[in-house]
Design a protein around this motif. Structure first.
Motif, mmCIF file in Angstrom:
data_model
loop_
_atom_site.group_PDB
_atom_site.id
_atom_site.type_symbol
_atom_site.label_atom_id
_atom_site.label_comp_id
_atom_site.label_asym_id
_atom_site.label_seq_id
_atom_site.Cartn_x
_atom_site.Cartn_y
_atom_site.Cartn_z
ATOM 1 N N GLY A 29 0.785 -1.239 0.000
ATOM 2 C CA GLY A 29 0.000 0.000 0.000
ATOM 3 C C GLY A 29 0.809 1.276 0.000
ATOM 4 N N SER A 30 2.105 1.192 -0.252
ATOM 5 C CA SER A 30 2.909 2.416 -0.381
ATOM 6 C C SER A 30 3.917 2.229 -1.500
ATOM 7 C CB SER A 30 3.664 2.733 0.917
ATOM 8 O OG SER A 30 4.496 3.870 0.750
ATOM 9 N N PHE A 31 4.020 3.230 -2.371
ATOM 10 C CA PHE A 31 5.021 3.160 -3.431
ATOM 11 C C PHE A 31 5.916 4.398 -3.426
ATOM 12 C CE2 PHE A 31 0.802 4.108 -5.302
ATOM 13 C CZ PHE A 31 0.989 5.451 -5.652
ATOM 14 N N ARG A 32 5.913 5.110 -2.289
ATOM 15 C CA ARG A 32 6.805 6.271 -2.218
ATOM 16 C C ARG A 32 8.257 5.793 -2.216
ATOM 17 N NH1 ARG A 32 9.401 7.456 2.582
ATOM 18 N NH2 ARG A 32 8.864 6.057 4.284
ATOM 19 N N GLN A 33 9.146 6.689 -2.636
ATOM 20 C CA GLN A 33 10.574 6.397 -2.551
ATOM 21 C C GLN A 33 10.922 6.160 -1.090
ATOM 22 O OE1 GLN A 33 13.420 7.396 -4.842
ATOM 23 N NE2 GLN A 33 12.029 7.304 -6.595
ATOM 24 N N GLY A 34 11.592 5.071 -0.804
ATOM 25 C CA GLY A 34 12.027 4.818 0.577
ATOM 26 C C GLY A 34 10.937 4.275 1.475
ATOM 27 N N SER A 35 9.849 3.815 0.907
ATOM 28 C CA SER A 35 8.753 3.249 1.713
ATOM 29 C C SER A 35 9.243 2.065 2.543
ATOM 30 C CB SER A 35 7.622 2.777 0.788
ATOM 31 O OG SER A 35 6.819 1.814 1.448
ATOM 32 N N TYR A 36 8.956 2.119 3.844
ATOM 33 C CA TYR A 36 9.333 1.001 4.713
ATOM 34 C C TYR A 36 8.522 -0.251 4.391
ATOM 35 C CZ TYR A 36 11.628 4.671 7.393
ATOM 36 O OH TYR A 36 12.423 5.722 7.772
ATOM 37 N N ASN A 37 7.247 -0.056 4.069
ATOM 38 C CA ASN A 37 6.420 -1.218 3.723
ATOM 39 C C ASN A 37 6.909 -1.877 2.442
ATOM 40 O OD1 ASN A 37 3.814 -1.602 5.558
ATOM 41 N ND2 ASN A 37 4.348 0.569 5.492
ATOM 42 N N MET A 38 7.366 -1.065 1.496
ATOM 43 C CA MET A 38 7.896 -1.642 0.256
ATOM 44 C C MET A 38 9.228 -2.340 0.531
ATOM 45 S SD MET A 38 7.182 -2.243 -2.838
ATOM 46 C CE MET A 38 5.969 -1.169 -3.584
ATOM 47 N N PRO A 77 0.663 0.131 5.008
ATOM 48 C CA PRO A 77 0.909 1.166 6.014
ATOM 49 C C PRO A 77 -0.428 1.561 6.637
ATOM 50 C CG PRO A 77 1.552 1.929 3.805
ATOM 51 C CD PRO A 77 0.733 0.681 3.644
ATOM 52 N N GLU A 78 -0.367 2.420 7.633
ATOM 53 C CA GLU A 78 -1.603 2.994 8.195
ATOM 54 C C GLU A 78 -1.599 4.487 7.921
ATOM 55 O OE1 GLU A 78 -3.216 1.444 11.897
ATOM 56 O OE2 GLU A 78 -3.023 3.471 12.696
ATOM 57 N N TYR A 79 -2.677 4.956 7.295
ATOM 58 C CA TYR A 79 -2.859 6.393 7.059
ATOM 59 C C TYR A 79 -4.115 6.826 7.803
ATOM 60 C CZ TYR A 79 0.484 7.142 3.166
ATOM 61 O OH TYR A 79 1.607 7.290 2.387
ATOM 62 N N ASN A 80 -3.938 7.676 8.783
ATOM 63 C CA ASN A 80 -5.088 8.223 9.515
ATOM 64 C C ASN A 80 -6.048 7.122 9.969
ATOM 65 O OD1 ASN A 80 -4.145 10.931 9.140
ATOM 66 N ND2 ASN A 80 -4.726 10.710 7.000
ATOM 67 N N GLY A 81 -5.470 6.108 10.531
ATOM 68 C CA GLY A 81 -6.274 5.041 11.122
ATOM 69 C C GLY A 81 -6.894 4.079 10.128
ATOM 70 N N SER A 82 -6.447 4.098 8.885
ATOM 71 C CA SER A 82 -7.002 3.165 7.898
ATOM 72 C C SER A 82 -5.942 2.839 6.854
ATOM 73 C CB SER A 82 -8.252 3.779 7.258
ATOM 74 O OG SER A 82 -8.908 2.811 6.457
#
Ligand code: FNR
Length: 186
Positions: free
Chosen positions: A8-17, A74-79
């Motif tokens: 659920g995250s594709f940002r550069q440096g994403s921990y989930n990725m 990841p979790e964004y604003n509780g979801s």
């Protein structure tokens, strides 16, 4: 077994990725595991659901061809992040590729609670009519303080958690195989 990984995250440096990549490497001898790209999926619209762009058609067919799906959120604003919900909304329509497809949920956050609220929401979503995906019970992989758990090369360094995940993957493996056997009986 072919496992599609949706992160659920594709940002550069994403921990989930980074965590997803570590899992793919760790289990590469055991599973055919691939992280499916969701960054190129357009916003879901019913106007184009019957004849979607190639990115969507490919994504759906990769899910359809997999034996199971590993969700890493990841979790964004509780979801869950909107990009992940968007990907799921595509999967929930027309050819219903998630129906009966076993899922397992994992997730990482920089907070202490390790994406628990996001994972609970994701579990609910996967149970809805459009998805109807059985989700492995128990075996929660909730990783908090994730920013402290990689070395400079991006290797996940929490070995206790990795041992726990090995056990979880054994449980998942057994459960998916039982599920497939049940389907064969039908
Ligand atoms: C967050 N973060 C976060 N963390 C958490 O534990 N609970 C939350 O509700 C939120 N909400 C939230 C909203 C938004 C918009 C952002 C950008 C972040 C922090 C989050 O855990 C952290 O940024 C992770 O690093 C995000 O995952 P990736 O992108 O590193 O994989």
């Amino acid at each position: 077994m072919k496992i599609a990984v949706v992160c659920g995250s594709f940002r550069q440096g994403s921990y989930n990725m980074m965590f997803s990549t570590n899992l793919v490497e760790r289990y590469s001898m055991r599973y055919d595991m691939n992280i499916l790209p969701i960054s190129t999926l357009p916003h879901f619209s019913q106007d184009i659901e019957d004849n979607p762009p190639d990115e969507v058609a490919i994504f759906k067919s990769q899910i359809a061809q997999s034996d199971a799906v590993l969700w890493v959120t990841p979790e964004y604003n509780g979801s869950i992040p909107g990009v992940l919900k968007n990907a799921i909304d595509w999967l929930s329509r027309v050819d219903l590729v998630m129906h009966d497809k076993p899922s397992i949920i994992m997730g990482c956050s920089t907070g202490f609670l390790g994406s628990v609220k996001a994972q609970l929401h994701l579990r609910e979503i996967l149970f809805t009519n459009g998805l109807k995906s059985p989700v492995l019970g128990g075996n929660e992989v909730l990783i908090g303080s994730i920013h402290k758990k990689f070395d400079d090369e991006g290797n996940f360094t929490d070995n206790d958690t990795l041992s726990f995940i090995d056990t979880v993957m054994d449980h998942f493996d057994d459960w998916v195989k039982k599920h497939k056997n049940c389907k064969d009986i039908d």
